[in-house]
Design a protein around this motif. Sequence first.
Motif, PDB file in Angstrom:
ATOM      1  N   PHE A  69       1.565   3.650  28.438  1.00 11.86           N
ATOM      2  CA  PHE A  69       1.832   4.300  27.150  1.00 11.86           C
ATOM      3  C   PHE A  69       0.812   5.403  26.895  1.00 11.86           C
ATOM      4  N   CYS A  70      -0.435   5.142  27.274  1.00 13.45           N
ATOM      5  CA  CYS A  70      -1.503   6.139  27.081  1.00 13.45           C
ATOM      6  C   CYS A  70      -1.301   7.356  27.969  1.00 13.45           C
ATOM      7  N   LYS A  72       1.543   8.557  28.928  1.00 13.23           N
ATOM      8  CA  LYS A  72       2.798   9.247  28.601  1.00 13.23           C
ATOM      9  C   LYS A  72       2.806   9.736  27.152  1.00 13.23           C
ATOM     10  N   GLN A  73       3.092   8.823  26.212  1.00 10.99           N
ATOM     11  CA  GLN A  73       3.260   9.208  24.808  1.00 10.99           C
ATOM     12  C   GLN A  73       1.985   9.760  24.185  1.00 10.99           C
ATOM     13  N   ILE A  74       0.865   9.071  24.404  1.00  9.43           N
ATOM     14  CA  ILE A  74      -0.395   9.539  23.814  1.00  9.43           C
ATOM     15  C   ILE A  74      -0.804  10.868  24.435  1.00  9.43           C
ATOM     16  N   ARG A  76       1.192  13.271  25.557  1.00 11.70           N
ATOM     17  CA  ARG A  76       2.017  14.350  25.022  1.00 11.70           C
ATOM     18  C   ARG A  76       1.624  14.688  23.589  1.00 11.70           C
ATOM     19  N   THR A  77       1.274  13.670  22.828  1.00 20.27           N
ATOM     20  CA  THR A  77       0.804  13.911  21.459  1.00 20.27           C
ATOM     21  C   THR A  77      -0.478  14.737  21.478  1.00 20.27           C
ATOM     22  N   PHE A 268       7.221  18.661  24.431  1.00 16.00           N
ATOM     23  CA  PHE A 268       5.876  18.676  23.861  1.00 16.00           C
ATOM     24  C   PHE A 268       5.241  20.064  24.001  1.00 16.00           C
TER      25      PHE A 268
END
Length: 358
Positions: A69-70, A72-74, A76-77, A268
């Motif tokens: 999750f870190c 990928k999603q984190i 891109r954020t 993103f």
Amino acid sequence: MFEKGNRANTSHGILLIALFSFAAMYIADTPFIKGLSLSPLIVGIILGMIYANSLRNKLPEAWTPGIKFCTKQILRTGIVLYGFRLTLTDVAAVGIPAVIVDLIIVVGTIILGVILGRIIKMDRETALMTSVGSSICGAAAVLGAEPVVKCESHKTAVAVSTVVIFGTISMFLYPILYRAGILDGMTDQMVAIYTGATLHEVAHVAGAGNAMDPTDALGIAGTATITKMIRVMLLAPVLVVMALILVRKRQKQSGVKEGKTKITIPWFAFGFVAIIFVNTFLQGIFDAPTVKDIPLNSTIEYIDTFLLTMAMTALGTDTSIDKFKQSGSKPFMLAALLYIWLVCGGYFITKGIILAFT
């Protein structure tokens, strides 16, 4: 990932990376590490790699989704929020010559990197990631390219390692060249643009610029940093073009007809550009002299640095020495060749473009 029954384990993985990242932020703020101009992102991936080669096998497998999750999603954020460091005013401040130099360096480095990668017969994904990192903004660019290239985590870490090594060398080399008079053929503006257009990391540019012009009395430090940030702005269009090219190649390799394969658009990257426009708007509303003077900017930048540090740390935890051995010496050979191009080619490109506009 966050399905019922698995949320606790995923959260444990995220918390583990967050704790490592807090440590990385603290270590990066110490005088010694600050003196080396090593960003928290670099400290984070080092801590992650240390963990990967010591206690990684003790980690419960159920925590792995949290680490993913870190990455990928984190990640891109963090790339989107990176836009708060830039405004369109920065581009106007240095003028068209700096933009042209940046464009030539970025495009030239990526194309040259891909060609050299084929010549030395190295893994295409690693070659592309290394080229993007060398051409735009080091570790942050490699992180941004990872979701588009879709390569394995250890390849991302290898690419980051190469740009860190050669970027750090440049941070010390450029001030030496400047003081030794080797750059006397350039004006202070040329030196600034040359530095910003060819060094890998933002931290490296800031370190070299401050070493050459501690008080920014000559305008080297400030102009170099702005030139570097323009390169960062090129990250979004580069990722979009890469996505379009890569999907065409995958279609040919798989034999799927055009239009049948879904194109992975790095949304993103568009968020990154949108934030730059928002930040420019905010700068006008608050009449802020610089991006640092925009309200809450420092807080957002700190949060963004922490998120990117989490992404780097997570990548590091999946990078063992064995995987580095599998990559071999070719990534470092490619990075070295691109480094020579940046230092030598960048000198003549910068000088030639600026002289053409004067």
